[in-house]
Scaffold this motif. Structure first.
Motif, PDB file in Angstrom:
ATOM      1  N   LEU A  63       0.841  -1.196   0.000  1.00 53.27           N
ATOM      2  CA  LEU A  63       0.000   0.000   0.000  1.00 53.27           C
ATOM      3  C   LEU A  63       0.876   1.246   0.000  1.00 53.27           C
ATOM      4  O   LEU A  63       1.929   1.266   0.632  1.00 53.27           O
ATOM      5  N   PRO A  64       0.475   2.297  -0.705  1.00 57.84           N
ATOM      6  CA  PRO A  64       1.202   3.565  -0.602  1.00 57.84           C
ATOM      7  C   PRO A  64       1.200   4.053   0.848  1.00 57.84           C
ATOM      8  O   PRO A  64       0.164   4.049   1.512  1.00 57.84           O
ATOM      9  N   HIS A  65       2.365   4.478   1.307  1.00 59.18           N
ATOM     10  CA  HIS A  65       2.517   4.860   2.714  1.00 59.18           C
ATOM     11  C   HIS A  65       2.677   6.376   2.819  1.00 59.18           C
ATOM     12  O   HIS A  65       3.671   6.945   2.354  1.00 59.18           O
ATOM     13  N   ILE A  66       1.698   7.030   3.439  1.00 62.90           N
ATOM     14  CA  ILE A  66       1.725   8.477   3.635  1.00 62.90           C
ATOM     15  C   ILE A  66       2.053   8.775   5.096  1.00 62.90           C
ATOM     16  O   ILE A  66       1.447   8.206   6.006  1.00 62.90           O
ATOM     17  N   VAL A  67       3.002   9.654   5.305  1.00 60.90           N
ATOM     18  CA  VAL A  67       3.378  10.092   6.658  1.00 60.90           C
ATOM     19  C   VAL A  67       2.917  11.530   6.858  1.00 60.90           C
ATOM     20  O   VAL A  67       3.234  12.412   6.046  1.00 60.90           O
ATOM     21  N   ILE A  68       2.163  11.775   7.928  1.00 60.48           N
ATOM     22  CA  ILE A  68       1.731  13.122   8.309  1.00 60.48           C
ATOM     23  C   ILE A  68       2.644  13.594   9.429  1.00 60.48           C
ATOM     24  O   ILE A  68       2.744  12.938  10.473  1.00 60.48           O
ATOM     25  N   ALA A  69       3.320  14.729   9.227  1.00 59.93           N
ATOM     26  CA  ALA A  69       4.304  15.180  10.225  1.00 59.93           C
ATOM     27  C   ALA A  69       4.295  16.704  10.327  1.00 59.93           C
ATOM     28  O   ALA A  69       4.980  17.386   9.561  1.00 59.93           O
ATOM     29  N   TYR A  70       3.526  17.220  11.267  1.00 58.85           N
ATOM     30  CA  TYR A  70       3.523  18.664  11.526  1.00 58.85           C
ATOM     31  C   TYR A  70       4.331  18.919  12.798  1.00 58.85           C
ATOM     32  O   TYR A  70       3.865  18.652  13.903  1.00 58.85           O
ATOM     33  N   GLU A  71       5.532  19.427  12.621  1.00 57.14           N
ATOM     34  CA  GLU A  71       6.412  19.663  13.759  1.00 57.14           C
ATOM     35  C   GLU A  71       6.182  21.062  14.354  1.00 57.14           C
ATOM     36  O   GLU A  71       5.408  21.848  13.841  1.00 57.14           O
ATOM     37  N   ASP A  72       6.891  21.330  15.456  1.00 59.65           N
ATOM     38  CA  ASP A  72       6.905  22.658  16.093  1.00 59.65           C
ATOM     39  C   ASP A  72       5.552  23.045  16.677  1.00 59.65           C
ATOM     40  O   ASP A  72       5.148  24.205  16.621  1.00 59.65           O
ATOM     41  N   GLY A  73       4.851  22.076  17.237  1.00 59.73           N
ATOM     42  CA  GLY A  73       3.661  22.382  18.003  1.00 59.73           C
ATOM     43  C   GLY A  73       2.343  22.177  17.299  1.00 59.73           C
ATOM     44  O   GLY A  73       1.343  21.870  17.928  1.00 59.73           O
ATOM     45  N   ASP A  74       2.299  22.376  15.988  1.00 61.12           N
ATOM     46  CA  ASP A  74       1.060  22.203  15.224  1.00 61.12           C
ATOM     47  C   ASP A  74      -0.093  22.963  15.869  1.00 61.12           C
ATOM     48  O   ASP A  74      -1.121  22.393  16.256  1.00 61.12           O
ATOM     49  N   ALA A  75       0.069  24.288  15.987  1.00 58.32           N
ATOM     50  CA  ALA A  75      -0.874  25.130  16.743  1.00 58.32           C
ATOM     51  C   ALA A  75      -2.320  24.972  16.280  1.00 58.32           C
ATOM     52  O   ALA A  75      -3.253  24.991  17.092  1.00 58.32           O
ATOM     53  N   ASN A  76      -2.541  24.822  14.988  1.00 54.35           N
ATOM     54  CA  ASN A  76      -3.905  24.733  14.453  1.00 54.35           C
ATOM     55  C   ASN A  76      -4.365  23.296  14.216  1.00 54.35           C
ATOM     56  O   ASN A  76      -5.361  23.058  13.535  1.00 54.35           O
ATOM     57  N   ASN A  77      -3.628  22.360  14.795  1.00 57.32           N
ATOM     58  CA  ASN A  77      -3.957  20.933  14.701  1.00 57.32           C
ATOM     59  C   ASN A  77      -4.212  20.494  13.262  1.00 57.32           C
ATOM     60  O   ASN A  77      -5.238  19.879  12.938  1.00 57.32           O
ATOM     61  N   LEU A  78      -3.258  20.809  12.402  1.00 56.38           N
ATOM     62  CA  LEU A  78      -3.347  20.380  11.006  1.00 56.38           C
ATOM     63  C   LEU A  78      -3.200  18.861  10.882  1.00 56.38           C
ATOM     64  O   LEU A  78      -3.610  18.282   9.875  1.00 56.38           O
ATOM     65  N   THR A  79      -2.621  18.242  11.887  1.00 60.00           N
ATOM     66  CA  THR A  79      -2.520  16.778  11.898  1.00 60.00           C
ATOM     67  C   THR A  79      -3.910  16.159  11.801  1.00 60.00           C
ATOM     68  O   THR A  79      -4.167  15.280  10.964  1.00 60.00           O
ATOM     69  N   TYR A  80      -4.820  16.633  12.644  1.00 59.41           N
ATOM     70  CA  TYR A  80      -6.195  16.110  12.647  1.00 59.41           C
ATOM     71  C   TYR A  80      -6.890  16.448  11.328  1.00 59.41           C
ATOM     72  O   TYR A  80      -7.549  15.592  10.721  1.00 59.41           O
ATOM     73  N   ARG A  81      -6.742  17.678  10.864  1.00 61.13           N
ATOM     74  CA  ARG A  81      -7.411  18.117   9.641  1.00 61.13           C
ATOM     75  C   ARG A  81      -6.940  17.298   8.435  1.00 61.13           C
ATOM     76  O   ARG A  81      -7.745  16.867   7.605  1.00 61.13           O
ATOM     77  N   THR A  82      -5.639  17.076   8.355  1.00 63.65           N
ATOM     78  CA  THR A  82      -5.081  16.311   7.230  1.00 63.65           C
ATOM     79  C   THR A  82      -5.538  14.862   7.269  1.00 63.65           C
ATOM     80  O   THR A  82      -5.924  14.293   6.234  1.00 63.65           O
ATOM     81  N   LEU A  83      -5.501  14.260   8.442  1.00 61.93           N
ATOM     82  CA  LEU A  83      -5.942  12.866   8.561  1.00 61.93           C
ATOM     83  C   LEU A  83      -7.409  12.735   8.176  1.00 61.93           C
ATOM     84  O   LEU A  83      -7.786  11.786   7.457  1.00 61.93           O
ATOM     85  N   ARG A  84      -8.239  13.676   8.606  1.00 63.07           N
ATOM     86  CA  ARG A  84      -9.661  13.618   8.259  1.00 63.07           C
ATOM     87  C   ARG A  84      -9.860  13.662   6.748  1.00 63.07           C
ATOM     88  O   ARG A  84     -10.659  12.910   6.189  1.00 63.07           O
ATOM     89  N   HIS A  85      -9.121  14.528   6.073  1.00 66.16           N
ATOM     90  CA  HIS A  85      -9.241  14.611   4.610  1.00 66.16           C
ATOM     91  C   HIS A  85      -8.753  13.328   3.939  1.00 66.16           C
ATOM     92  O   HIS A  85      -9.357  12.865   2.961  1.00 66.16           O
ATOM     93  N   LEU A  86      -7.677  12.752   4.457  1.00 63.20           N
ATOM     94  CA  LEU A  86      -7.128  11.542   3.826  1.00 63.20           C
ATOM     95  C   LEU A  86      -8.049  10.335   4.003  1.00 63.20           C
ATOM     96  O   LEU A  86      -8.101   9.460   3.130  1.00 63.20           O
ATOM     97  N   THR A  87      -8.768  10.288   5.109  1.00 60.92           N
ATOM     98  CA  THR A  87      -9.673   9.155   5.315  1.00 60.92           C
ATOM     99  C   THR A  87     -10.852   9.178   4.343  1.00 60.92           C
ATOM    100  O   THR A  87     -11.555   8.169   4.191  1.00 60.92           O
ATOM    101  N   GLN A  88     -11.069  10.319   3.674  1.00 62.88           N
ATOM    102  CA  GLN A  88     -12.134  10.411   2.676  1.00 62.88           C
ATOM    103  C   GLN A  88     -11.679   9.965   1.288  1.00 62.88           C
ATOM    104  O   GLN A  88     -12.475   9.938   0.354  1.00 62.88           O
ATOM    105  N   LEU A  89     -10.388   9.645   1.160  1.00 69.94           N
ATOM    106  CA  LEU A  89      -9.884   9.117  -0.117  1.00 69.94           C
ATOM    107  C   LEU A  89     -10.265   7.643  -0.222  1.00 69.94           C
ATOM    108  O   LEU A  89      -9.907   6.841   0.643  1.00 69.94           O
ATOM    109  N   HIS A  90     -10.950   7.279  -1.259  1.00 67.37           N
ATOM    110  CA  HIS A  90     -11.453   5.908  -1.381  1.00 67.37           C
ATOM    111  C   HIS A  90     -10.461   5.023  -2.140  1.00 67.37           C
ATOM    112  O   HIS A  90     -10.801   4.371  -3.126  1.00 67.37           O
TER     113      HIS A  90
END
Length: 346
Positions: A167-194
């Motif tokens: 499977l293609p392996h995607i790594v989500i890595a927001y360093e330096d605190g991720d003040a706006n929680n882009l980790t959660y936002r990015t994961l949510r968008h990726l889970t909608q990829l079918h």
């Protein structure tokens, strides 16, 4: 006849938007200059970081207020002062200027940078007409810590742009605190990829948000893992087919190895940094808190479906030769310490 050692002082102050990297850069370069007499003046409330610095074998001096440095610098009579981390004010540079002939700043967006002898910029923006002669901006301004050097070299030697696993392996890595929680936002968008994917989420010590929401989302789909450790990104890099990250120092880590990468800015200032753009092999999708699901998904599919696109991205990143940066920076700082420089001709 052997020349006397030069005294070099690093002043490193913690800055939320720049994260831990300025401390890494200081330690990396100070280790390369151990033949000189090097002192690190450190301001941070992070006790884990202080403990880590204490184990480096370097001379570490903690301080709370910038005014404290005046007496210490006057006593040491340094040949070179290097400042990294927090942006400076004019009065800070004016205070220490009488006690050192050469002052260098890294990535200083304060007005204090106008008074220094050399301003070395990795977080550079678009070229501007009113740039000052002592500015040196380029990808060489990123010092490569030893753990990154080793990881990147291993990936570099493999020289393979193919999808590594089933499977293609995607790594989500927001360093330096991720003040706006882009980790959660990015994961949510990726889970909608079918499409079948493996997704790893790098959670380092600076991540400030509740990870339970990430765990709940991971339960909604197979092949999602949370990797929670201080070196989460470095741990995952050798296994990554694609990395999605912020747009400050993290893209340099990716480019050191050569991995297809999508970047998005954590805040408005980060939006101005232009290293992580197409010319250097990245797909940049703008400000993270305004990230649209369709734009992220299109960028992901572009890189996963087209081998030639991945190859072009990796080729552009590796052409920067990030792994040679330490020698460039070491020689530059030695030239400045020994007054062998002429910035007008650099």
């Amino acid at each position: 006849m052997k020349l006397p050692k030069k005294k070099i002082i690093w002043i490193i102050e913690h800055c939320d938007t720049k994260g831990m990297y300025p401390f890494e850069r200081a330690v990396t370069l100070a280790n390369f200059l151990r033949d000189e007499s090097v002192f690190l003046f450190v301001k941070t409330e992070n006790q884990a970081l202080i403990d880590k610095l204490a184990k480096t074998g370097l001379t570490i001096v903690l301080f709370d207020r910038f005014i404290e440095l005046k007496k210490k610098i006057r006593e040491l009579e340094p040949d070179l002062i290097v400042h990294d981390g927090k942006d400076t004010q004019l009065e800070q540079v004016e205070m220490i200027r009488p006690y050192c002939s050469t002052i260098v700043h890294f990535d200083d967006f304060g007005v204090g940078a106008q008074l220094v002898d050399c301003h070395i910029i990795a977080l550079f923006g678009e070229p501007h007409e009113d740039s000052i002669p002592q500015e040196l901006a380029g990808s060489y301004a990123f010092a490569v810590p030893p753990n990154l050097q080793q990881t990147a070299q291993e990936i570099y030697d493999a020289a393979d742009c193919n999808i590594k696993g089933e499977l293609p392996h995607i790594v989500i890595a927001y360093e330096d605190g991720d003040a706006n929680n882009l980790t959660y936002r990015t994961l949510r968008h990726l889970t909608q990829l079918h499409i079948p994917l493996k997704i790893s989420i790098a959670i380092d010590d600076d991540y400030k948000h509740d990870i339970d929401s990430l765990k709940m989302m991971a339960l909604s789909r197979r092949n999602i893992e949370l990797v929670q450790r201080p070196d989460a990104l470095l741990h995952l890099m050798p296994k990554a087919d694609l990395i999605i990250c912020n747009a400050n120092y993290t893209p340099y880590k990716v480019a050191a190895a050569g991995i297809p990468c999508i970047t998005t800015a954590q805040h408005e200032q980060e939006l101005n940094y232009t290293f992580a753009r197409e010319m250097n092999g990245f797909i940049h999708i703008g400000l993270g808190r305004k990230m649209k699901q369709s734009i992220l998904q299109n960028a992901v599919m572009e890189l996963l479906l087209h081998e030639s696109r991945r190859e072009r991205a990796v080729r552009k990143q590796r052409a920067l030769e990030i792994l040679t940066n330490n020698d460039i920076l070491k020689n530059l700082l030695l030239d400045l310490a020994y007054s062998r420089h002429n910035l007008a001709h650099m």
